[in-house]
Design a protein around this motif. Sequence first.
Motif, PDB file in Angstrom:
ATOM      1  N   ARG A 250       0.829  -1.201   0.000  1.00 15.26           N
ATOM      2  CA  ARG A 250       0.000   0.000   0.000  1.00 15.26           C
ATOM      3  C   ARG A 250       0.862   1.249   0.000  1.00 15.26           C
ATOM      4  NH1 ARG A 250      -4.908  -1.726   4.153  1.00 15.26           N
ATOM      5  NH2 ARG A 250      -5.504  -3.604   3.045  1.00 15.26           N
ATOM      6  N   ARG A 251       1.948   1.232   0.743  1.00 14.89           N
ATOM      7  CA  ARG A 251       2.830   2.393   0.743  1.00 14.89           C
ATOM      8  C   ARG A 251       3.403   2.637  -0.648  1.00 14.89           C
ATOM      9  NH1 ARG A 251       5.313   5.713   4.107  1.00 14.89           N
ATOM     10  NH2 ARG A 251       4.425   4.703   5.916  1.00 14.89           N
ATOM     11  N   LYS A 252       3.734   1.569  -1.368  1.00 15.46           N
ATOM     12  CA  LYS A 252       4.253   1.732  -2.728  1.00 15.46           C
ATOM     13  C   LYS A 252       3.220   2.405  -3.616  1.00 15.46           C
ATOM     14  CE  LYS A 252       7.448  -2.205  -2.610  1.00 15.46           C
ATOM     15  NZ  LYS A 252       7.740  -3.554  -3.170  1.00 15.46           N
ATOM     16  N   ILE A 253       1.939   2.027  -3.423  1.00 14.66           N
ATOM     17  CA  ILE A 253       0.875   2.651  -4.209  1.00 14.66           C
ATOM     18  C   ILE A 253       0.802   4.138  -3.913  1.00 14.66           C
ATOM     19  CG2 ILE A 253      -1.638   2.771  -4.516  1.00 14.66           C
ATOM     20  CD1 ILE A 253      -1.647  -0.288  -3.916  1.00 14.66           C
ATOM     21  N   VAL A 254       0.817   4.499  -2.631  1.00 14.37           N
ATOM     22  CA  VAL A 254       0.729   5.914  -2.255  1.00 14.37           C
ATOM     23  C   VAL A 254       1.970   6.655  -2.724  1.00 14.37           C
ATOM     24  CG1 VAL A 254       0.515   7.516  -0.336  1.00 14.37           C
ATOM     25  CG2 VAL A 254      -0.765   5.381  -0.293  1.00 14.37           C
ATOM     26  N   ASP A 255       3.148   6.029  -2.594  1.00 17.31           N
ATOM     27  CA  ASP A 255       4.377   6.653  -3.090  1.00 17.31           C
ATOM     28  C   ASP A 255       4.272   6.957  -4.577  1.00 17.31           C
ATOM     29  OD1 ASP A 255       5.601   6.644  -0.640  1.00 17.31           O
ATOM     30  OD2 ASP A 255       6.752   4.810  -0.993  1.00 17.31           O
ATOM     31  N   ARG A 256       3.663   6.037  -5.312  1.00 20.42           N
ATOM     32  CA  ARG A 256       3.580   6.210  -6.762  1.00 20.42           C
ATOM     33  C   ARG A 256       2.712   7.408  -7.130  1.00 20.42           C
ATOM     34  NH1 ARG A 256       0.734   1.578 -10.119  1.00 20.42           N
ATOM     35  NH2 ARG A 256      -1.092   2.778  -9.506  1.00 20.42           N
ATOM     36  N   ILE A 257       1.679   7.676  -6.345  1.00 21.16           N
ATOM     37  CA  ILE A 257       0.809   8.816  -6.643  1.00 21.16           C
ATOM     38  C   ILE A 257       1.499  10.132  -6.337  1.00 21.16           C
ATOM     39  CG2 ILE A 257      -1.494   9.772  -6.291  1.00 21.16           C
ATOM     40  CD1 ILE A 257      -2.273   7.115  -4.992  1.00 21.16           C
ATOM     41  N   ASP A 258       2.348  10.141  -5.333  1.00 21.33           N
ATOM     42  CA  ASP A 258       3.036  11.364  -4.898  1.00 21.33           C
ATOM     43  C   ASP A 258       4.143  11.695  -5.893  1.00 21.33           C
ATOM     44  OD1 ASP A 258       4.128  13.460  -3.522  1.00 21.33           O
ATOM     45  OD2 ASP A 258       5.208  12.191  -2.090  1.00 21.33           O
ATOM     46  N   ASN A 259       3.761  12.297  -7.021  1.00 17.68           N
ATOM     47  CA  ASN A 259       4.688  12.482  -8.135  1.00 17.68           C
ATOM     48  C   ASN A 259       5.853  13.407  -7.815  1.00 17.68           C
ATOM     49  OD1 ASN A 259       3.428  10.902 -10.339  1.00 17.68           O
ATOM     50  ND2 ASN A 259       1.711  12.275  -9.980  1.00 17.68           N
ATOM     51  N   ASP A 260       5.605  14.451  -7.036  1.00 20.20           N
ATOM     52  CA  ASP A 260       6.694  15.390  -6.771  1.00 20.20           C
ATOM     53  C   ASP A 260       7.505  15.012  -5.534  1.00 20.20           C
ATOM     54  OD1 ASP A 260       5.016  16.043  -4.704  1.00 20.20           O
ATOM     55  OD2 ASP A 260       4.513  18.044  -5.455  1.00 20.20           O
ATOM     56  N   GLY A 261       7.137  13.911  -4.879  1.00 26.43           N
ATOM     57  CA  GLY A 261       7.931  13.399  -3.778  1.00 26.43           C
ATOM     58  C   GLY A 261       7.968  14.294  -2.554  1.00 26.43           C
ATOM     59  N   ASP A 262       6.932  15.143  -2.375  1.00 27.35           N
ATOM     60  CA  ASP A 262       6.957  16.046  -1.222  1.00 27.35           C
ATOM     61  C   ASP A 262       6.334  15.422   0.020  1.00 27.35           C
ATOM     62  OD1 ASP A 262       4.290  16.037  -1.871  1.00 27.35           O
ATOM     63  OD2 ASP A 262       4.057  18.217  -1.905  1.00 27.35           O
ATOM     64  N   GLY A 263       5.920  14.166  -0.086  1.00 23.57           N
ATOM     65  CA  GLY A 263       5.327  13.496   1.057  1.00 23.57           C
ATOM     66  C   GLY A 263       3.839  13.719   1.201  1.00 23.57           C
ATOM     67  N   PHE A 264       3.236  14.465   0.270  1.00 23.84           N
ATOM     68  CA  PHE A 264       1.809  14.731   0.307  1.00 23.84           C
ATOM     69  C   PHE A 264       1.189  14.365  -1.038  1.00 23.84           C
ATOM     70  CE2 PHE A 264       3.888  17.664   3.221  1.00 23.84           C
ATOM     71  CZ  PHE A 264       3.197  17.407   4.395  1.00 23.84           C
ATOM     72  N   VAL A 265      -0.133  14.153  -1.022  1.00 24.88           N
ATOM     73  CA  VAL A 265      -0.842  13.745  -2.231  1.00 24.88           C
ATOM     74  C   VAL A 265      -1.919  14.774  -2.541  1.00 24.88           C
ATOM     75  CG1 VAL A 265      -2.334  11.993  -3.252  1.00 24.88           C
ATOM     76  CG2 VAL A 265      -0.393  11.296  -1.839  1.00 24.88           C
ATOM     77  N   THR A 266      -1.963  15.262  -3.789  1.00 31.20           N
ATOM     78  CA  THR A 266      -2.949  16.251  -4.205  1.00 31.20           C
ATOM     79  C   THR A 266      -3.915  15.633  -5.212  1.00 31.20           C
ATOM     80  OG1 THR A 266      -1.645  17.012  -6.100  1.00 31.20           O
ATOM     81  CG2 THR A 266      -1.209  18.065  -3.961  1.00 31.20           C
ATOM     82  N   THR A 267      -5.059  16.324  -5.414  1.00 29.62           N
ATOM     83  CA  THR A 267      -6.025  15.873  -6.411  1.00 29.62           C
ATOM     84  C   THR A 267      -5.385  15.802  -7.789  1.00 29.62           C
ATOM     85  OG1 THR A 267      -7.832  16.888  -5.159  1.00 29.62           O
ATOM     86  CG2 THR A 267      -8.262  16.365  -7.466  1.00 29.62           C
ATOM     87  N   GLU A 268      -4.549  16.799  -8.113  1.00 34.68           N
ATOM     88  CA  GLU A 268      -3.893  16.822  -9.422  1.00 34.68           C
ATOM     89  C   GLU A 268      -3.014  15.595  -9.615  1.00 34.68           C
ATOM     90  OE1 GLU A 268      -4.041  19.320  -7.326  1.00 34.68           O
ATOM     91  OE2 GLU A 268      -5.354  20.702  -8.414  1.00 34.68           O
ATOM     92  N   GLU A 269      -2.366  15.143  -8.543  1.00 40.12           N
ATOM     93  CA  GLU A 269      -1.512  13.961  -8.647  1.00 40.12           C
ATOM     94  C   GLU A 269      -2.333  12.702  -8.876  1.00 40.12           C
ATOM     95  OE1 GLU A 269       2.498  15.086  -6.122  1.00 40.12           O
ATOM     96  OE2 GLU A 269       0.697  14.541  -5.001  1.00 40.12           O
ATOM     97  N   TYR A 270      -3.506  12.628  -8.264  1.00 39.46           N
ATOM     98  CA  TYR A 270      -4.391  11.486  -8.520  1.00 39.46           C
ATOM     99  C   TYR A 270      -4.758  11.428 -10.005  1.00 39.46           C
ATOM    100  CZ  TYR A 270      -5.401  10.110  -3.677  1.00 39.46           C
ATOM    101  OH  TYR A 270      -5.326   9.647  -2.390  1.00 39.46           O
ATOM    102  N   ILE A 271      -5.165  12.570 -10.542  1.00 34.92           N
ATOM    103  CA  ILE A 271      -5.599  12.609 -11.934  1.00 34.92           C
ATOM    104  C   ILE A 271      -4.437  12.304 -12.863  1.00 34.92           C
ATOM    105  CG2 ILE A 271      -6.455  14.150 -13.752  1.00 34.92           C
ATOM    106  CD1 ILE A 271      -8.107  15.553 -11.584  1.00 34.92           C
TER     107      ILE A 271
END
Length: 258
Positions: A22-43
Amino acid sequence: TLSQFLSYPPTPREKGLRHSPRRKIVDRIDNDGDGFVTTEEYIFDNVAKVWKDYDRDKDDKISWEEYKQATYGYYLGNPAEFQDSSDHHTFRKMLPRDERRFKAADLDGDLTATREEFTAFLHPEEFEHMKEIVVLETLEDIDKNGDGFVDQDEYIADMFSHEENGPEPDWVLSEREQFNEFRDLNKDGKLDKDEIRHWILPQDYDHAQAEARHLVYESDKNKDEKLTKEEILENWNMFVGSQATNYGEDLTKNHDEL
């Protein structure tokens, strides 16, 4: 199965692992690697996952023909197999609908989508120039009698299925009141396109932002208005089921990539 795996809460051991699935999945969404996930990154992640399935000639663009063949090629090549099936009726409805949406997203009119245009095609609710398509598709989905309007019964039928003429729950009665008081602005007993637009795309209310705020509110344990990956993992079921992300559905359909 993967869907069962995704629906289980993270185990205490998994919460402490840096490289859990699961962490790998969340890491993959966090494109800019800032430790946070945005709506734009999901899309962005959603478009990136499906891009190669449609860009068949690998020119970093997707033509309407590429999309049509990838999505409907078998139906187009074997029409006799589907003449009497429900799939045939779905195909006959969805092909022209997809073509209309593709052309609306294709701003330069060359019938070839850049990544930005293809993102608008897949996520029209996020783009101002696609909102009329969103309104039109909503009308077509709910307007069962095809008169170009949504009456109260059609409005209710979109969210509640009557079973053997039983009594309606209180929330359905409340929705009927909502229809009369707040949806049917001109009080003619039905919703036209303008009223549907006001309902699903009100200028002072953004459904996607509201869902995103809900996800943040429920998951943001330290109330810093940002989500860490750990906070997402803590509330995994909510993110998998969220309409704002559609990520649970994407994951179960694309489990071979994990």
